[in-house]
Design a protein around this motif. Structure first.
Motif, mmCIF file in Angstrom:
data_model
loop_
_atom_site.group_PDB
_atom_site.id
_atom_site.type_symbol
_atom_site.label_atom_id
_atom_site.label_comp_id
_atom_site.label_asym_id
_atom_site.label_seq_id
_atom_site.Cartn_x
_atom_site.Cartn_y
_atom_site.Cartn_z
ATOM 1 N N UNK A 1 0.801 -44.007 -11.257
ATOM 2 C CA UNK A 1 0.810 -42.543 -11.208
ATOM 3 C C UNK A 1 -0.338 -42.020 -10.354
ATOM 4 N N UNK A 2 -1.517 -42.620 -10.491
ATOM 5 C CA UNK A 2 -2.662 -42.177 -9.684
ATOM 6 C C UNK A 2 -2.456 -42.478 -8.197
ATOM 7 N N UNK A 3 -1.813 -43.578 -7.899
ATOM 8 C CA UNK A 3 -1.573 -43.928 -6.493
ATOM 9 C C UNK A 3 -0.602 -42.963 -5.827
ATOM 10 N N UNK A 4 0.232 -42.300 -6.605
ATOM 11 C CA UNK A 4 1.195 -41.340 -6.055
ATOM 12 C C UNK A 4 0.554 -39.996 -5.746
ATOM 13 N N UNK A 5 -0.666 -39.774 -6.244
ATOM 14 C CA UNK A 5 -1.372 -38.525 -5.981
ATOM 15 C C UNK A 5 -2.017 -38.617 -4.611
ATOM 16 N N UNK A 6 -1.743 -37.649 -3.770
ATOM 17 C CA UNK A 6 -2.302 -37.626 -2.414
ATOM 18 C C UNK A 6 -3.753 -37.165 -2.451
ATOM 19 N N UNK A 7 -4.650 -37.930 -1.795
ATOM 20 C CA UNK A 7 -6.054 -37.516 -1.737
ATOM 21 C C UNK A 7 -6.249 -36.312 -0.832
#
Length: 155
Positions: A149-155
């Motif tokens: 889920x965190x990896x799907x969040x765009x920085x």
């Protein structure tokens, strides 16, 4: 008379209003593991809440191998409720160990913040925010799911 005062004060948290989707999240300020203050503002997009050591370990496992600033780049704030931990243990062992983490942990030492966001004790609560308003929430019981889920969040 003292009995009624104590009874009232002990039941007060039961009347606390849990935040619901569509509501604005009230700002708060906590200290991190380095005793640096952080105030929740409208820039935060994700609020992770861990109410137990097991839940905090899920967050730590999900963040293993991630670079310093990984959560900040994703506008994510991690709150750990450590009020159940004996203060001496927290001061001498737990908090100093947290200083080795490459991410910030906002420490809710007195359970002032975490109870505002009800959820399972053994899971990590994910609150999705948009300009300070709660738009979605979910819970994670595995580090792999949380990491994905965190990896799907765009920085």
């Amino acid at each position: 008379m003292k009995f009624f005062v104590v009874l009232f004060l002990s039941l007060l948290p039961l009347w606390a209003h849990a935040i619901e989707v569509g509501e604005r999240v009230a700002p708060w300020t906590l200290l991190d593991q380095f005793d640096q203050a952080y105030t929740l503002d409208d820039q935060a997009q994700i609020l992770l809440v861990a109410r137990s050591m097991d839940a905090a370990k899920l967050v730590d496992a999900a963040l293993q191998g991630q670079p310093k600033g990984y959560l900040q780049a994703r506008h994510t704030v991690f709150v750990a409720d450590i009020q159940r931990m004996p203060r001496l243990i927290a001061k001498l062992f737990a908090v100093p160990a947290m200083r080795a983490y490459n991410y910030r942990v906002m420490l809710d030492r007195d359970a002032r913040i975490a109870p505002r966001y009800p959820g399972a004790v053994d899971k990590v609560l994910w609150l999705q925010l948009d300009n300070g308003t709660l738009v979605a929430q979910s819970e994670y019981s595995s580090a792999a799911e949380l990491r994905q889920a965190l990896e799907q969040v765009k920085p």
